[in-house]
Design an enzyme around this catalytic site. Structure first.
Site, PDB file in Angstrom:
ATOM      1  CB  SER A  66      -0.937   0.002   1.222  1.00 57.00           C
ATOM      2  OG  SER A  66      -0.214  -0.206   2.410  1.00 57.00           O
TER       3      SER A  66
ATOM      4  CG  ASN B 276      -4.626  -5.317  12.178  1.00 56.83           C
ATOM      5  OD1 ASN B 276      -3.947  -5.122  11.166  1.00 56.83           O
ATOM      6  ND2 ASN B 276      -5.003  -6.512  12.569  1.00 56.83           N
TER       7      ASN B 276
ATOM      8  CB  THR C 271     -40.803  25.098 -10.459  1.00 54.53           C
ATOM      9  OG1 THR C 271     -41.890  25.538 -11.259  1.00 54.53           O
ATOM     10  CG2 THR C 271     -40.748  25.950  -9.204  1.00 54.53           C
ATOM     11  CG  HIS C 272     -41.647  21.640 -13.241  1.00 51.68           C
ATOM     12  ND1 HIS C 272     -41.847  20.321 -12.949  1.00 51.68           N
ATOM     13  CD2 HIS C 272     -42.410  22.343 -12.362  1.00 51.68           C
ATOM     14  CE1 HIS C 272     -42.712  20.211 -11.948  1.00 51.68           C
ATOM     15  NE2 HIS C 272     -43.061  21.428 -11.566  1.00 51.68           N
TER      16      HIS C 272
ATOM     17  CB  SER D  38     -14.016  25.347 -29.828  1.00 54.55           C
ATOM     18  OG  SER D  38     -13.903  24.568 -31.004  1.00 54.55           O
TER      19      SER D  38
ATOM     20  CE  LYS E  77     -18.877  25.685 -28.003  1.00 55.38           C
ATOM     21  NZ  LYS E  77     -18.772  24.337 -28.528  1.00 55.38           N
TER      22      LYS E  77
ATOM     23  CG  ASN F 152     -16.344  25.243 -24.960  1.00 53.93           C
ATOM     24  OD1 ASN F 152     -17.389  25.623 -25.483  1.00 53.93           O
ATOM     25  ND2 ASN F 152     -15.367  24.654 -25.637  1.00 53.93           N
TER      26      ASN F 152
ATOM     27  CD  GLU G  87     -18.691  21.810 -20.182  1.00 50.57           C
ATOM     28  OE1 GLU G  87     -19.475  21.452 -21.067  1.00 50.57           O
ATOM     29  OE2 GLU G  87     -17.550  22.241 -20.437  1.00 50.57           O
TER      30      GLU G  87
ATOM     31  CE1 TYR H  96      -6.628  -3.813   8.332  1.00 53.41           C
ATOM     32  CE2 TYR H  96      -5.701  -5.991   7.915  1.00 53.41           C
ATOM     33  CZ  TYR H  96      -5.827  -4.654   7.576  1.00 53.41           C
ATOM     34  OH  TYR H  96      -5.152  -4.159   6.495  1.00 53.41           O
TER      35      TYR H  96
ATOM     36  CD  GLN I 279      -2.945  -2.565   1.630  1.00 55.64           C
ATOM     37  OE1 GLN I 279      -2.375  -2.956   2.645  1.00 55.64           O
ATOM     38  NE2 GLN I 279      -2.558  -2.910   0.424  1.00 55.64           N
TER      39      GLN I 279
ATOM     40  CE  LYS J 238      -4.429   2.659   4.612  1.00 52.97           C
ATOM     41  NZ  LYS J 238      -5.363   1.514   4.514  1.00 52.97           N
TER      42      LYS J 238
HETATM   43  N1  ARG Z   1      -1.499  -1.513   4.873  1.00 49.52           N
HETATM   44  C1  ARG Z   1      -2.455  -2.068   5.768  1.00 49.52           C
HETATM   45  C2  ARG Z   1      -3.808  -1.352   5.608  1.00 49.52           C
HETATM   46  O1  ARG Z   1      -3.861  -0.382   4.971  1.00 49.52           O
HETATM   47  C3  ARG Z   1      -1.988  -1.905   7.166  1.00 49.52           C
HETATM   48  C4  ARG Z   1      -2.502  -2.933   8.094  1.00 49.52           C
HETATM   49  C5  ARG Z   1      -1.974  -4.255   7.725  1.00 49.52           C
HETATM   50  N2  ARG Z   1      -2.245  -5.208   8.735  1.00 49.52           N
HETATM   51  C6  ARG Z   1      -1.954  -6.476   8.506  1.00 49.52           C
HETATM   52  N3  ARG Z   1      -2.171  -7.272   9.490  1.00 49.52           N
HETATM   53  N4  ARG Z   1      -1.539  -6.928   7.386  1.00 49.52           N
HETATM   54  O2  ARG Z   1      -4.814  -1.773   6.105  1.00 49.52           O
END
Ligand code: ARG
Length: 468
Positions: free
Chosen positions: A29, A116, A161-162, A283, A289, A291, A296, A323, A328, A331
């Site tokens: 990660s 964890n 409205t509408h 454009s 144009k 834009n 958008e 966990y 993971q 993120k």
């Molecule tokens: N990179 C892991 C995550 O984002 C960290 C925790 C990993 N824990 C493990 N027991 N492998 O969740």
């Protein structure tokens, strides 16, 4: 099958074979959780102090660890941190480097802690900062709307409205509608913050820890007002990520509605506003144009943020306690959504500030429509006609006007009399835009008095907030 022969993993003891190079990449990660390094180190600094307080570390060991952590922080900040292929995630990378720098004492940093509880702490610290940024940018956009609102108290807009012209409203009223939406967003952010602001360290991998760690102390060091109460929940809970993405999605929904209005209003068909040149593109083929790319793109990015919400909801739905590595996957959606929303809020504020209102066009638009038809119906109600009948009578007048290509203003008193005996000479007097605006006197209505009152209330509310 090619095997990576490094024996550099913190957990290598249990294994006879090194991690396959592909698996190493697949499970890592680091490419995205690097963003958490400030928070990871902050959490580790607090953890060291907790370990010392529990007499698991000596004073000297604690100092040495903290020095090592600060050194690593500098390396990361200055982008000269030596990443290794074996670093699975930011937590491992930091710990490995601290140990390289300070020697075997580095191996004591992870006592009484698991990645964890560490990773959820990092995310909570990240969110405390970033939710605060969202709050500030929501306020920035509210201020931009308020600034426009102040400059447009004399401008009347056909309210829709509408997407059909409905009744006249003050443009200020329209702008303040967005201030209200953003205020609810603000409240949702604050509410989410309460659930983010809870300290999970001490939960260990899932069961808690064998060491006498003073969790309240850790929380105090990190400025958390509360502790998680169940270690299993603490390491598996990502409700706060889902909740944040929900809140961010609603913000984007509001920005997208605003964007849609800006796209419409800046079109030749409406021409209610001019977008600043610096916020538009031309454009490559059509010379005429201009834009509205910025609104958008905001509208487009809304789909992306919604996608992230759905991604976390789907990731979480099948997970047994506690966990699981699936977590993971929380993120990237969170980071991307956060970055997107912060950018969109900033650019929206800039755009609103620079918006040019085409007063002439608005005035013309109001002359040609039937936005005062309801006023005429209400006039008849005043004369004792039941509203339903009044509605039908005025409907007939509008049809008559449309068929003869004239406006309500072109009708003579005699014309009015033919559809209802209740019309008197004063009927036409109610057909003014100003009158229509100023009769909406109840709280929340578009009368100038109410709107200005609301505007002042917002001014002092926001001024107070920036002081506090
Ligand atoms: N990179 C892991 C995550 O984002 C960290 C925790 C990993 N824990 C493990 N027991 N492998 O969740």
């Amino acid at each position: 099958m090619k095997i990576n022969n490094q024996k550099s993993k913190a957990w290598a003891g249990r294994f006879t074979e090194s991690t396959h190079a592909f698996v190493e990449r697949f499970t890592s990660s680091l490419p995205f959780d690097q963003q958490l390094f400030e928070y990871d180190i902050l959490g580790s600094l607090a953890h060291c102090q907790t370990l010392e307080k529990a007499k698991i570390l000596t004073r000297a060991e604690c100092r040495s660890l903290m020095r090592g952590l600060r050194h690593v922080r500098t390396e990361l900040r200055e982008r000269r941190f030596p990443f290794a292929d074996s670093d699975e995630d930011v937590h491992m990378a930091v710990e490995r480097r601290v140990t390289e720098l300070i020697g075997p004492v580095g191996g004591k940093l992870h006592t009484g802690r698991s990645r964890n509880d560490q990773v959820t702490l990092d995310l909570r610290l990240y969110l405390r900062d970033h939710l605060q940024m969202v709050t500030l940018r929501l306020q920035g956009l509210q201020r931009a709307f308020l600034q426009q609102a102040r400059q447009t108290t004399d401008v009347i807009l056909p309210g829709y409205t509408h997407l059909q012209r409905a009744q006249p409203v003050l443009l200020t009223h329209h702008f303040l509608a967005y201030v209200e939406m953003l205020e609810r967003d603000h409240a949702r952010v604050q509410d989410t913050y309460k659930r983010v602001n809870v300290m999970p360290l001490g939960s260990g991998a899932l069961a808690g820890t064998n060491y006498p760690l003073d969790r309240a102390f850790t929380a105090k060091v990190l400025g958390f007002p509360a502790l998680t109460r169940n270690s299993m929940d603490a390491v598996s809970d990502r409700d706060y990520v889902a909740e944040t993405l929900g809140v961010l999605s609603i913000i984007m929904m509001h920005l997208s509605r605003l964007s849609e209005e800006l796209v419409l209003w800046s079109s030749e068909e409406f021409s209610f506003v001019d977008l600043p040149d610096g916020f538009c593109t031309g454009s490559s083929m059509m010379p005429q144009k201009k834009n509205p790319d910025v609104p958008e793109l905001i509208r487009g990015k809304t789909g992306r943020v919604y996608g992230h919400l759905f991604s976390i909801m789907t990731t979480l739905k099948g997970l047994p306690l506690s966990y699981n590595r699936d977590l993971q996957e929380d993120k990237e959606p969170l980071f991307d959504a956060m970055e997107t929303v912060l950018e969109c809020l900033t650019v929206s504020a800039e755009l609103i500030q620079r918006l040019q209102i085409r007063r002439d066009v608005l005035t013309d638009t109001l002359q040609s429509g039937f936005v005062l038809a309801t006023e005429l119906a209400d006039y008849l109600v005043q004369k004792g006609v039941p509203f339903r009948d009044a509605h039908r009578v005025v409907g007939q007048l509008v049809r008559h006007c449309t068929e003869h290509k004239v406006t309500l203003h072109d009708l003579s008193f005699a014309d009015l009399k033919t559809v209802s005996p209740h019309f008197s000479q004063d009927a036409m007097a109610c057909l003014t835009l100003e009158g229509a605006i100023d009769r909406k006197t109840q709280i929340g209505g578009t009368s100038r008095k109410q709107v200005v009152r609301q505007m002042h209330a917002w001014e002092s509310r926001l001024a107070k907030r920036s002081k506090g």
